[in-house]
Design a protein around this motif. Structure first.
Motif, PDB file in Angstrom:
ATOM      1  N   UNK A 115       0.833  -1.211   0.000  1.00 25.83           N
ATOM      2  CA  UNK A 115       0.000   0.000   0.000  1.00 25.83           C
ATOM      3  C   UNK A 115       0.868   1.262   0.000  1.00 25.83           C
ATOM      4  N   UNK A 116       2.026   1.222   0.675  1.00 26.43           N
ATOM      5  CA  UNK A 116       2.923   2.377   0.675  1.00 26.43           C
ATOM      6  C   UNK A 116       3.477   2.622  -0.732  1.00 26.43           C
ATOM      7  N   UNK A 117       3.872   1.550  -1.416  1.00 32.00           N
ATOM      8  CA  UNK A 117       4.390   1.675  -2.774  1.00 32.00           C
ATOM      9  C   UNK A 117       3.318   2.239  -3.709  1.00 32.00           C
ATOM     10  N   UNK A 118       2.093   1.760  -3.571  1.00 30.25           N
ATOM     11  CA  UNK A 118       0.993   2.281  -4.392  1.00 30.25           C
ATOM     12  C   UNK A 118       0.751   3.764  -4.101  1.00 30.25           C
ATOM     13  N   UNK A 119       0.780   4.119  -2.827  1.00 32.89           N
ATOM     14  CA  UNK A 119       0.563   5.512  -2.438  1.00 32.89           C
ATOM     15  C   UNK A 119       1.655   6.417  -2.998  1.00 32.89           C
TER      16      UNK A 119
END
Length: 172
Positions: A29-33
């Protein structure tokens, strides 16, 4: 022998069917954000650079008081937008390595949403200022209202609708 069907007890099933740990989910989710932030930050940097340059243009002194006020409010919204969209990077840097990745991702996601709302406001105000200078009539207001509605539908209404629809489908 494991009684959970041979599954790794550190893993938990997520409603989207992924087999990932909480840490793996937070990393994903951090990478997507970050990918989303790159798009928003790039657009905002260009827009904010434009705003900062406007005040040094010769025609700036020709603007009336209303347009000067719109400009100042627009710059304030632009600065707030930059703050909100850079905030997740600062947050991550300050709490990195403290075991707070899921909380960091959740908070950074909220900051990004606030940044997108502020970016929307900044864009509408920039559009208003440009059209007031270009058109000198009330048509500017209606064009800005229409464009603001158009952007709001794509940025906010459709995603909210999709989220609501997905919740309904998941209950079946």
């Amino acid at each position: 022998m494991a009684t959970n069907g041979g599954k790794d007890p550190r893993r938990d099933a997520v409603s989207d069917g992924r087999d990932e740990t909480e840490a793996e989910r937070a990393d994903r989710r951090w990478t997507e954000l970050l990918q989303e932030l790159r798009v928003a930050q790039t657009g905002m940097q260009i827009l904010f650079g434009f705003l900062l340059a406007v005040v040094f243009q010769p025609r700036f002194t020709e603007l009336n008081d209303v347009d000067h006020t719109i400009f100042v409010i627009t710059v304030a919204f632009g600065a707030a937008t930059v703050g909100a969209l850079v905030g997740p990077v600062s947050l991550h840097r300050l709490v990195s390595g403290k075991g707070l990745k899921p909380e960091t991702v959740a908070l950074a996601s909220r900051m990004t949403l606030i940044g997108l709302v502020l970016l929307f406001c900044t864009m509408v105000l920039v559009f208003l200022l440009i059209l007031r200078v270009a058109l000198h009539d009330s048509l500017a207001f209606w064009l800005v209202a229409g464009m603001g509605l158009w952007i709001a539908v794509w940025w906010f209404a459709i995603p909210v609708w999709a989220r609501h629809r997905a919740r309904g489908l998941s209950r079946r």
